[in-house]
Design an enzyme around this catalytic site. Sequence first.
Site, mmCIF file in Angstrom:
data_model
loop_
_atom_site.group_PDB
_atom_site.id
_atom_site.type_symbol
_atom_site.label_atom_id
_atom_site.label_comp_id
_atom_site.label_asym_id
_atom_site.label_seq_id
_atom_site.Cartn_x
_atom_site.Cartn_y
_atom_site.Cartn_z
ATOM 1 C CE LYS A 124 3.160 9.266 10.652
ATOM 2 N NZ LYS A 124 2.949 8.250 11.702
ATOM 3 C CG ASP A 164 6.576 8.752 12.200
ATOM 4 O OD1 ASP A 164 5.901 7.839 12.680
ATOM 5 O OD2 ASP A 164 7.301 8.585 11.197
HETATM 6 P P1 NDP Z 1 13.300 8.048 15.398
HETATM 7 O O1 NDP Z 1 13.550 9.175 14.491
HETATM 8 O O2 NDP Z 1 13.374 8.255 16.864
HETATM 9 O O3 NDP Z 1 14.235 6.810 15.039
HETATM 10 C C1 NDP Z 1 14.244 6.265 13.769
HETATM 11 C C2 NDP Z 1 15.314 5.207 13.702
HETATM 12 O O4 NDP Z 1 15.198 4.499 12.476
HETATM 13 C C3 NDP Z 1 16.716 5.786 13.728
HETATM 14 O O5 NDP Z 1 17.577 4.868 14.304
HETATM 15 C C4 NDP Z 1 16.989 5.977 12.241
HETATM 16 O O6 NDP Z 1 18.363 5.998 11.907
HETATM 17 C C5 NDP Z 1 16.343 4.742 11.670
HETATM 18 N N1 NDP Z 1 15.933 5.009 10.281
HETATM 19 C C6 NDP Z 1 15.136 6.002 9.842
HETATM 20 N N2 NDP Z 1 15.007 5.952 8.512
HETATM 21 C C7 NDP Z 1 15.750 4.912 8.120
HETATM 22 C C8 NDP Z 1 16.022 4.349 6.853
HETATM 23 N N3 NDP Z 1 15.499 4.874 5.729
HETATM 24 N N4 NDP Z 1 16.815 3.240 6.815
HETATM 25 C C9 NDP Z 1 17.344 2.719 7.946
HETATM 26 N N5 NDP Z 1 17.131 3.233 9.169
HETATM 27 C C10 NDP Z 1 16.340 4.298 9.248
HETATM 28 O O7 NDP Z 1 11.827 7.508 14.994
HETATM 29 P P2 NDP Z 1 10.862 6.546 15.798
HETATM 30 O O8 NDP Z 1 11.627 5.609 16.654
HETATM 31 O O9 NDP Z 1 9.810 7.379 16.414
HETATM 32 O O10 NDP Z 1 10.164 5.745 14.599
HETATM 33 C C11 NDP Z 1 10.615 4.480 14.153
HETATM 34 C C12 NDP Z 1 9.484 3.779 13.420
HETATM 35 O O11 NDP Z 1 8.377 3.591 14.308
HETATM 36 C C13 NDP Z 1 8.903 4.526 12.217
HETATM 37 O O12 NDP Z 1 8.512 3.597 11.246
HETATM 38 C C14 NDP Z 1 7.670 5.195 12.808
HETATM 39 O O13 NDP Z 1 6.708 5.482 11.807
HETATM 40 C C15 NDP Z 1 7.191 4.125 13.753
HETATM 41 N N6 NDP Z 1 6.305 4.543 14.833
HETATM 42 C C16 NDP Z 1 6.647 5.520 15.698
HETATM 43 C C17 NDP Z 1 5.801 5.871 16.736
HETATM 44 C C18 NDP Z 1 6.182 6.875 17.757
HETATM 45 O O14 NDP Z 1 5.417 7.042 18.697
HETATM 46 N N7 NDP Z 1 7.317 7.552 17.666
HETATM 47 C C19 NDP Z 1 4.501 5.239 16.890
HETATM 48 C C20 NDP Z 1 4.247 4.156 15.973
HETATM 49 C C21 NDP Z 1 5.133 3.857 14.966
HETATM 50 P P3 NDP Z 1 19.102 7.400 11.545
HETATM 51 O O15 NDP Z 1 19.341 8.053 12.857
HETATM 52 O O16 NDP Z 1 20.330 6.994 10.847
HETATM 53 O O17 NDP Z 1 18.156 8.169 10.672
HETATM 54 O O1 2IT Z 2 2.736 6.010 13.617
HETATM 55 C C1 2IT Z 2 2.257 6.408 14.697
HETATM 56 O O2 2IT Z 2 1.309 5.850 15.240
HETATM 57 C C2 2IT Z 2 2.881 7.578 15.326
HETATM 58 N N1 2IT Z 2 3.884 8.086 14.822
HETATM 59 C C3 2IT Z 2 2.293 8.169 16.567
HETATM 60 C C4 2IT Z 2 1.167 9.102 16.234
HETATM 61 C C5 2IT Z 2 0.590 9.872 17.379
HETATM 62 O O3 2IT Z 2 -0.317 10.663 17.095
HETATM 63 O O4 2IT Z 2 1.017 9.713 18.524
#
Ligand code: NDP
Ligand code: 2IT
Length: 444
Positions: A124, A164
Amino acid sequence: MKTEEVVEKLKQRFPGQPEYIQAVTAVLKSIEDVYNRHPEFEATNLIERLCIPDRILKFRVTWVDDNGKVQTNNGYRIQHSNAIGPYKGGLRFHSSVNESILKFLAFEQTFKNSLTTLPMGGAKGGSDFSPRGKSNGEVMRFCQAFMTELWRNIGPDTDVPAGDIGVGGREVGYLFGMYKKLTREHTGTLTGKGLEFGGSLIRPEATGYGNVYFLKHMLETRGIELKGKVVCVSGSGNVAQYTVDKLIQEGAKVVTLSDSNGYIYDPDGIDREKLNYVMELKNLYRGRIKEYAEKYGVKYVEGARPWGEKCDIALPSATQNEINGDEASTLISNGCIAVSEGANMPSTPEAIKVFQEAGILYGPAKAANAGGVSVSGLEMTQNAAHLNWSSEEVDNKLKQIMADIHDQCVKYGKRTDGTVDYVKGANVSGFMKVAKAMMGQGIL
Ligand code: NDP
Ligand code: 2IT
């Protein structure tokens, strides 16, 4: 191995890293029995070699903002384990990023990637730079500066970063552009790329879709249908958006979305047209979820999370520790029957205890949200073979992987009463593959 002793030692060696300690504690607790049945693990101190990352890269990122001011941020890459394949995992750009958060994410990623059945190690990285409120030019200059430091340490068979929080298609594109320029190679060194330059179909959808596929498998074990269920989703970014997309296709009713400022509650449900609006609002205009409430005349609650709203199913899809013990109890008393984690470690240890004691279906992140990195793995395969698969082909592979992950959870997590402990199942299954790979490669 005694979990308390190992954790105590790690706490003293790495003070001030609560998220890292939280993630390690949860995994060690569930693998302790199995680990102790293998004296050869303890004889090689496998546990410390597994908990402490192979390598932590930390660097300064210097960039110039739109006012001509020179800014600096911290940049990181944590290469946790390459026992089963090249280091693989996302980059997070958010003001809260620090070593503890990235260490917990890299540790979790190692087990998640093991569960996917694909050959990927765990990593990460990221920065305390937040793209929110920055211009396109500033984001591009930051990404370019970040990559001028990172590029020497990554490669298609070395370490493959992705997105992420705060890192989506735009950021991956800028990062990839600079990587390509510095190396003079167009290889699959980042995933989540644009479709025109090596990206895979279904990668944007994969985490949200995968979580809903996993949820459906959990519901099936109890003969419950997803259709018609009321669902609370948190977040409104990549994962939340495609979770809602799939839930609409499945005939479920999503009533909440959130961002770091607050949440919206739409009792009529978020339909296709409203979701399109959210996607435009968040991905194009980079606006706030509050604007949804203004447009559709629904409730907006500032500074709160959606877990007080009545629902059958909760899919946390924002960030770590976003459901605490009290919120978990509220969900249960409101009749919630399933929680499946789109975000990484969204439930506190107290919340997990509440879910498990209530006997509801609880799908932990490393299983439930593994669809994202799985399709990243499929993107690596397509890049290495210089070809592109159709949406249908990738989606079918994703469905198969999520079914396989569910099977592994059942295999390793089945209780004597026939129910499944998904936490134990995911941790033990993920751990065993990594442990065997480490044992096979000598003491490193
Ligand atoms: P984005 O940046 O696209 O979206 C994140 C969302 O979560 C936004 O709505 C953001 O709001 C909100 N957020 C972020 N930080 C906080 C906080 N401290 N408190 C409240 N709300 C918060 O990220 P993703 O959708 O990609 O990621 C969301 C989650 O999924 C994370 O935990 C990530 O690790 C996990 N994840 C993502 C993957 C991926 O493929 N993208 C894969 C597996 C897991 P704001 O706009 O206000 O910051
Ligand atoms: O938490 C996760 O699994 C991710 N943010 C996706 C990682 C990746 O390599 O696609």
